[in-house]
Design a protein around this motif. Structure first.
Motif, mmCIF file in Angstrom:
data_model
loop_
_atom_site.group_PDB
_atom_site.id
_atom_site.type_symbol
_atom_site.label_atom_id
_atom_site.label_comp_id
_atom_site.label_asym_id
_atom_site.label_seq_id
_atom_site.Cartn_x
_atom_site.Cartn_y
_atom_site.Cartn_z
ATOM 1 N N GLY A 4 10.334 -8.910 -5.085
ATOM 2 C CA GLY A 4 10.959 -7.993 -6.024
ATOM 3 C C GLY A 4 10.128 -6.742 -6.243
ATOM 4 N N PRO A 5 10.660 -5.812 -7.053
ATOM 5 C CA PRO A 5 10.022 -4.493 -7.216
ATOM 6 C C PRO A 5 8.972 -4.424 -8.318
ATOM 7 C CG PRO A 5 12.151 -4.518 -8.324
ATOM 8 C CD PRO A 5 11.981 -5.878 -7.705
ATOM 9 N N GLU A 6 8.823 -5.463 -9.137
ATOM 10 C CA GLU A 6 7.931 -5.382 -10.285
ATOM 11 C C GLU A 6 6.462 -5.444 -9.877
ATOM 12 O OE1 GLU A 6 10.837 -7.494 -13.620
ATOM 13 O OE2 GLU A 6 9.195 -8.626 -12.725
ATOM 14 N N ASN A 7 5.631 -4.683 -10.592
ATOM 15 C CA ASN A 7 4.191 -4.703 -10.359
ATOM 16 C C ASN A 7 3.558 -5.956 -10.954
ATOM 17 O OD1 ASN A 7 4.747 -2.144 -9.434
ATOM 18 N ND2 ASN A 7 3.039 -1.180 -10.478
ATOM 19 N N ILE A 8 2.425 -6.342 -10.402
ATOM 20 C CA ILE A 8 1.663 -7.451 -10.964
ATOM 21 C C ILE A 8 0.938 -6.954 -12.216
ATOM 22 C CG2 ILE A 8 -0.226 -9.080 -10.571
ATOM 23 C CD1 ILE A 8 0.472 -9.005 -7.596
ATOM 24 N N ILE A 9 1.080 -7.690 -13.322
ATOM 25 C CA ILE A 9 0.409 -7.324 -14.571
ATOM 26 C C ILE A 9 -1.006 -7.867 -14.601
ATOM 27 C CG2 ILE A 9 0.469 -7.506 -17.084
ATOM 28 C CD1 ILE A 9 3.447 -7.971 -16.916
ATOM 29 N N CYS A 10 -1.153 -9.165 -14.300
ATOM 30 C CA CYS A 10 -2.453 -9.816 -14.380
ATOM 31 C C CYS A 10 -2.497 -10.969 -13.389
ATOM 32 C CB CYS A 10 -2.731 -10.318 -15.796
ATOM 33 S SG CYS A 10 -1.464 -11.435 -16.433
ATOM 34 N N SER A 11 -3.703 -11.397 -13.038
ATOM 35 C CA SER A 11 -3.883 -12.492 -12.092
ATOM 36 C C SER A 11 -5.226 -13.151 -12.339
ATOM 37 C CB SER A 11 -3.802 -11.981 -10.644
ATOM 38 O OG SER A 11 -4.834 -11.041 -10.395
ATOM 39 N N CYS A 12 -5.384 -14.372 -11.821
ATOM 40 C CA CYS A 12 -6.645 -15.079 -12.007
ATOM 41 C C CYS A 12 -6.725 -16.232 -11.015
ATOM 42 C CB CYS A 12 -6.740 -15.613 -13.432
ATOM 43 S SG CYS A 12 -8.386 -16.218 -13.876
ATOM 44 N N ILE A 13 -7.933 -16.507 -10.518
ATOM 45 C CA ILE A 13 -8.196 -17.688 -9.712
ATOM 46 C C ILE A 13 -9.070 -18.626 -10.540
ATOM 47 C CG2 ILE A 13 -10.227 -16.655 -8.588
ATOM 48 C CD1 ILE A 13 -9.456 -18.292 -6.075
ATOM 49 N N SER A 14 -8.834 -19.923 -10.428
ATOM 50 C CA SER A 14 -9.597 -20.882 -11.213
ATOM 51 C C SER A 14 -11.030 -20.977 -10.703
ATOM 52 C CB SER A 14 -8.929 -22.257 -11.143
ATOM 53 O OG SER A 14 -8.930 -22.743 -9.809
ATOM 54 N N PRO A 15 -11.983 -21.376 -11.565
ATOM 55 C CA PRO A 15 -13.381 -21.500 -11.130
ATOM 56 C C PRO A 15 -13.571 -22.440 -9.950
ATOM 57 C CG PRO A 15 -13.275 -21.524 -13.518
ATOM 58 C CD PRO A 15 -11.852 -21.565 -13.027
ATOM 59 N N THR A 44 1.919 7.238 -10.701
ATOM 60 C CA THR A 44 2.968 7.309 -9.692
ATOM 61 C C THR A 44 3.614 5.965 -9.394
ATOM 62 O OG1 THR A 44 1.238 7.127 -7.995
ATOM 63 C CG2 THR A 44 2.006 9.344 -8.561
ATOM 64 N N ASP A 45 2.971 4.858 -9.765
ATOM 65 C CA ASP A 45 3.580 3.540 -9.548
ATOM 66 C C ASP A 45 4.382 3.067 -10.753
ATOM 67 O OD1 ASP A 45 1.591 2.986 -11.351
ATOM 68 O OD2 ASP A 45 0.670 1.365 -10.181
ATOM 69 N N GLY A 46 4.600 3.952 -11.744
ATOM 70 C CA GLY A 46 5.381 3.608 -12.916
ATOM 71 C C GLY A 46 4.575 3.045 -14.064
ATOM 72 N N THR A 47 3.283 2.805 -13.850
ATOM 73 C CA THR A 47 2.429 2.289 -14.911
ATOM 74 C C THR A 47 2.237 3.346 -15.998
ATOM 75 O OG1 THR A 47 1.242 0.855 -13.382
ATOM 76 C CG2 THR A 47 0.126 1.418 -15.408
ATOM 77 N N PHE A 89 -3.635 -6.125 -6.355
ATOM 78 C CA PHE A 89 -3.019 -4.849 -6.050
ATOM 79 C C PHE A 89 -1.667 -4.791 -6.766
ATOM 80 C CE2 PHE A 89 -5.991 -5.763 -2.693
ATOM 81 C CZ PHE A 89 -6.562 -4.537 -2.380
ATOM 82 N N ALA A 90 -0.952 -3.702 -6.615
ATOM 83 C CA ALA A 90 0.310 -3.544 -7.351
ATOM 84 C C ALA A 90 1.336 -4.604 -6.958
ATOM 85 C CB ALA A 90 0.886 -2.148 -7.125
ATOM 86 N N HIS A 91 1.403 -4.916 -5.647
ATOM 87 C CA HIS A 91 2.452 -5.820 -5.184
ATOM 88 C C HIS A 91 1.944 -6.967 -4.318
ATOM 89 C CE1 HIS A 91 5.670 -3.298 -6.760
ATOM 90 N NE2 HIS A 91 5.019 -2.252 -6.274
ATOM 91 N N HIS A 92 0.638 -7.190 -4.286
ATOM 92 C CA HIS A 92 0.120 -8.344 -3.552
ATOM 93 C C HIS A 92 -1.270 -8.714 -4.046
ATOM 94 C CE1 HIS A 92 -1.996 -5.270 -1.115
ATOM 95 N NE2 HIS A 92 -2.844 -6.253 -0.815
ATOM 96 N N LEU A 93 -1.683 -9.913 -3.695
ATOM 97 C CA LEU A 93 -3.023 -10.410 -3.993
ATOM 98 C C LEU A 93 -3.745 -10.710 -2.689
ATOM 99 C CD1 LEU A 93 -2.143 -13.024 -6.793
ATOM 100 C CD2 LEU A 93 -2.992 -10.699 -7.137
ATOM 101 N N GLY A 148 3.858 -1.143 -14.058
ATOM 102 C CA GLY A 148 4.834 -0.336 -13.348
ATOM 103 C C GLY A 148 5.928 -1.152 -12.693
ATOM 104 N N HIS A 149 6.826 -0.438 -12.022
ATOM 105 C CA HIS A 149 7.982 -1.053 -11.369
ATOM 106 C C HIS A 149 8.371 -0.137 -10.217
ATOM 107 C CE1 HIS A 149 12.058 -2.635 -10.809
ATOM 108 N NE2 HIS A 149 11.730 -3.656 -11.588
ATOM 109 N N GLU A 150 8.714 -0.725 -9.063
ATOM 110 C CA GLU A 150 9.030 0.088 -7.877
ATOM 111 C C GLU A 150 10.179 1.058 -8.118
ATOM 112 O OE1 GLU A 150 9.740 -2.426 -4.536
ATOM 113 O OE2 GLU A 150 7.720 -2.165 -3.748
#
Length: 598
Positions: A301-312, A36-39, A263-267, A57-59
């Motif tokens: 913007g409306p685009e979903n987050i694809i990937c993310s990472c925090i450094s060690p 439902t989120d376009g993914t 999450f789709a639109h926030h961290l 996905g995309h909004e």
């Protein structure tokens, strides 16, 4: 198995997106799933139902229809009125084309795979020719009075059935004319409904059309005469389905004991709680300090987050959408945290499929959707692009998994075709390629000191490959010769994470959604006559007997469903769980109704 203090994390309020539609490819035995989120996700059913490809996905992109055509070509359409084709190698959208009929509700490929039909909001059915590079509009069929919600071709390709609101139309493909219009029954449980939505139609070779509708009926129609043959009431409501994807939503800063949730639109950035209490094995220790929600970072913007990472070290956060790459520097002062965005990111970093920091947090590795692997040097609050490993000539295969050695000298990358390439980071060149295997890679990691690459595949096989020697290790050869326990191979959830104990080089730590396992390479492998899930005899047995009957696999099923698990230090684990009851509580009301006495 060893004693660990475990942080049981349940404050990751993750709720998976519902499934909108699916499409099965019988040639490749793959299933495309739209949410439902376009993914859009692609599962390889021959590889133990492994999710091998992923399109974010995309909004503004609500996918209502998916279909395979021309063998391995995947198309989608949705309420924005566009038809899209997916690039299954680069893992991005190849192109988008407006159908000029308003929102698109349905789509179907011809039996030959050379033509594509779409059903639109304005009542039009449009036919497209599939060319080698794109699709080309061919003709409109007779326009109907309401939106076209479902489509199906006759196996001969001469006629199509189109489901709408209150009726089903049959079209002649050659002329584009409607030859029959069949009115569906609005009766539902003895009461006449205002509308009856035909959600799905299927055209059989004998001319029978099968329809399903919003009144819970399955009906059989004769397409030659346009009459109803049989009707069956099988449900009292529309059916909704939901699924959980193992889609890498969590990363960890071991030094600062932080968790980054995607999450789709926030961290969200959280600091783990702590305790000064002690106890015996199995005790739940009271927290002396609760977990802290430090940061809520919302995308623009409306685009979903694809990937993310925090450094060690916890000082950097990176994430990517389809068209933009973001890098932030974090500063900590007592209980306060400040965030500064690194500006002027280079154009070649505009989209990433996978992000990974080195163990010392001085380098950032970025896998782009064009197949390139970028190495970025981080210093202070700035960055410097060091090198890009380009894909082999003639290929644009995207890299979906990355692993870096603790010393930062080796980088392993796995693409969608189950291959693994190992790069020398110091010399900036390809070092070797792990021998090809038939099943996709689900997780991999490089061990400290030995630089052995441990690889898990979707068929539950685990290999150990020596990067310096460019060959499989003796332990790995022994495993392949003897084989894994049959219960291990029968598991239906893939391994999603691999790590190592810093002081126990013979231990491999790995997990899937329902178990955490430590493989002790110093112990013998279990055979099929051994109890896989009971490796130790009772504690009152002597140490000699316990050692003699022990085997390499130590498995715990305490934590589940397990989204993430890793070592924070020698004696501390963090386990992120998302109980199914918590997810179900946030879903729409179920179809099942509790009856008296049940």
């Amino acid at each position: 198995m060893g004693e660990f203090k475990v942080h049981r994390v349940r404050f990751f309020n993750y709720v998976p997106s519902g499934i909108r539609c699916v499409a099965y490819n019988n040639q490749s035995n793959r299933l495309a799933v739209s949410r439902t989120d376009g993914t859009v996700e692609i599962y390889n059913l021959s590889a133990n139902y492994f999710q091998e490809k992923f399109f974010p996905g995309h909004e503004s992109r609500a996918t209502e229809a998916l279909c395979w055509a021309e063998g391995q070509r995947l198309f989608s359409a949705g309420l924005n009125g566009e038809i899209m084709e997916y690039d299954l190698q680069a893992l991005n959208i190849k192109y988008a084309m407006d159908a000029f009929g308003g929102p698109i509700w349905s789509m179907a490929a011809s039996p030959s795979g050379s033509q594509l039909l779409v059903g639109c909001e304005d009542g039009s059915v449009k036919l497209f020719q599939i060319t080698p590079d794109k699709i080309q509009f061919e003709r409109n069929f007779d326009r109907q009075k309401s939106r076209i919600l479902s489509l199906s071709w006759h196996p001969s390709g001469t006629h199509i059935a189109a489901g709408s609101i209150d009726y089903i139309s049959v079209f002649d493909v050659k002329s584009g004319s409607a030859v029959h219009k069949m009115i569906v029954d609005r009766q539902y449980m003895g009461v006449s409904k205002r509308k009856c939505i035909v959600w799905g139609v299927a055209f059989l070779s004998d001319g029978t059309i099968i329809s399903v509708d919003s009144a819970g009926k399955v009906q059989f129609w004769d397409s030659a005469t346009g009459t109803l043959v049989k009707s069956h009431l099988i449900a009292n409501a529309d059916v909704q389905s939901i699924a959980v994807a193992d889609r890498c939503l969590i990363s960890c800063s071991k030094k600062r004991q932080l968790l980054l949730f995607q999450f789709a639109h926030h961290l969200e950035l959280w600091r783990l709680g702590s305790t000064v209490a002690t106890g015996k094995n199995g005790d739940t220790l009271p927290l002396s300090k609760n977990a802290d929600h430090l940061l809520h970072l919302k995308t623009k913007g409306p685009e979903n987050i694809i990937c993310s990472c925090i450094s060690p070290c916890g000082s950097w956060i990176a994430y990517s959408t389809v068209s933009r790459f973001f890098l932030y520097r974090l500063n900590y002062e007592h209980d306060n945290i400040s965030l500064k965005r690194v500006s002027k990111m280079p154009a070649f970093l505009r989209s990433a499929l996978q992000i990974l920091f080195s163990e010392d947090s001085t380098k950032l590795f970025v896998a782009s959707n064009q197949g390139a692997l970028h190495i970025v040097q981080l210093s202070g609050g700035s960055f410097k692009h060091l090198h890009a490993f380009q894909p082999q000539s003639g290929t644009v295969e995207a890299m979906c998994l990355l692993a870096v050695s603790p010393d930062g000298n080796w980088l392993a990358a796995s693409g969608t075709s189950a291959g693994v390439h190992v790069y020398n980071v110091k010399q900036l060149k390809l070092h070797c390629t792990v021998p090809a295997y038939n099943f996709p890679v689900t997780a991999m990691a490089i061990a400290p000191n030995t630089n052995n690459l441990v690889i898990a595949h979707s068929d539950q096989q685990v290999f150990e490959y020596s990067i310096p020697d460019k060959q499989y290790t003796d332990w790995s050869r022994t495993v392949q010769k003897q084989g894994f326990h049959h219960l291990w191979l029968q598991r239906d959830t893939p391994i999603t994470h691999i790590s190592f104990h810093p002081k126990r080089p013979m231990h491999i730590l790995l997990h899937d959604a329902y178990m955490f396992c430590i493989i002790d390479k110093s112990l013998p492998l279990p055979n099929d006559k051994t109890l896989l899930y009971n490796p130790f005899p009772p504690t009152n047995e002597s140490d000699v007997i316990r050692r003699r009957t022990a085997h390499a696999f130590k498995i715990s099923k305490i934590y589940k469903p397990l989204l993430f698990m890793d070592l924070l230090d020698e004696r501390t684990l963090v386990a992120v769980e998302r109980p199914l009851d918590d997810i179900i509580a946030q879903l729409p009301p179920p179809i099942k109704k509790k009856k008296f006495g049940t």
